[in-house]
Design a protein around this motif. Structure first.
Motif, PDB file in Angstrom:
ATOM      1  N   ASP A   5      41.022  34.246  36.631  1.00 41.06           N
ATOM      2  CA  ASP A   5      39.619  34.921  36.212  1.00 41.06           C
ATOM      3  C   ASP A   5      38.795  34.105  35.236  1.00 41.06           C
ATOM      4  O   ASP A   5      37.598  34.276  35.597  1.00 41.06           O
ATOM      5  N   LYS A   9      34.910  32.983  36.325  1.00 38.70           N
ATOM      6  CA  LYS A   9      33.817  33.178  35.494  1.00 38.70           C
ATOM      7  C   LYS A   9      32.869  31.725  34.904  1.00 38.70           C
ATOM      8  O   LYS A   9      31.889  31.704  35.091  1.00 38.70           O
ATOM      9  N   TYR A 108      36.382  30.992  44.969  1.00 36.89           N
ATOM     10  CA  TYR A 108      36.054  32.497  44.896  1.00 36.89           C
ATOM     11  C   TYR A 108      34.792  32.695  45.659  1.00 36.89           C
ATOM     12  O   TYR A 108      33.848  32.319  45.502  1.00 36.89           O
TER      13      TYR A 108
END
Length: 178
Positions: A5, A9, A108
Motif C-alpha cells: 500500500d 502511494k 498498480y
C-alpha cells in the motif's frame, strides 16, 4: 520496500509528478541505449555497446523472481484460476560485484478510467539507489524506461514492461572505467 500500500502511494505520487511539471530524476546520467540497442540486448544479441563514451560489456546474470506475499496472485490455490494483473509485486535478490542487489517490481492499475503505473526499484545493500517505470492517465503516459541501476562500474537494466505472466528481463553490464 515496505508494504505494498505504501509502495503504491509512493509510486503514484512519483510518476504523476509530471502532471504538475515537476522534474522526475532519471537513472540515466547522460546517454542511454538506443531502441535498436535495447531490442538487441533484450534478444540476447548485443554484448558490447558504448554509452557516454565508455564501453559497456554484457555479463551473465541469472536471477529467480518470486511473488511477494502481497501480490494479487500469491497463494492462489486454484490451478486454473485466472491470472490477476493488479496489484503485482515481484522481487529478486542476488549478489553482483560484491554487493547485494534487491529489485522490486510493482504494478498498480485502476480500471475506471484506466490509469496506473508500474516500476522497478533497485536496492543496493538495502538502500534504494534507483527506480524507473511507466505511468499512464487518461491516454497520456510518462515513462522512465528502461529502468536502470547505474554506478560508475556497472549497470543492471530492466529493459521492458511486465505483461501477462512473462517475468521481467534483466541484463547486467560492466562499464570500463578507463
Amino acid at each position: 520496500m515496505g508494504n505494498l500500500d505504501d509502495a503504491i502511494k509512493d509510486g503514484w505520487m512519483f510518476y504523476s509528478a509530471f502532471l504538475q511539471n515537476e522534474h522526475r530524476p532519471s537513472p540515466w546520467t547522460g546517454d542511454e541505449p538506443s531502441l535498436e540497442e535495447l531490442e538487441a540486448a533484450r534478444a540476447g544479441q548485443l554484448f558490447d555497446m558504448t554509452i557516454d563514451g565508455k564501453r559497456w560489456r554484457r555479463v551473465p546474470l541469472a536471477v529467480n523472481w518470486s511473488l511477494a506475499e502481497d501480490d494479487a496472485n500469491y497463494r492462489s490455490d486454484k490451478t486454473k484460476a485466472k491470472h490477476k494483473t493488479t496489484p503485482r509485486h515481484l522481487h529478486c535478490e542476488f549478489e553482483f560485484q560484491q554487493q547485494m542487489i534487491h529489485i522490486d517490481f510493482v504494478r498498480y492499475v485502476t480500471w475506471g478510467p484506466l490509469s496506473g503505473f508500474q516500476e522497478f526499484k533497485f536496492f543496493v545493500n538495502g538502500q534504494l539507489k534507483s527506480r524507473g517505470g511507466y505511468y499512464a492517465l487518461f491516454g497520456t503516459h510518462e515513462q522512465a524506461m528502461p529502468a536502470c541501476l547505474r554506478t560508475n562500474e556497472y549497470a543492471i537494466i530492466a529493459d521492458g514492461r511486465l505483461d501477462g505472466l512473462v517475468l521481467p528481463g534483466l541484463s547486467a553490464w560492466l562499464i570500463d572505467t578507463k
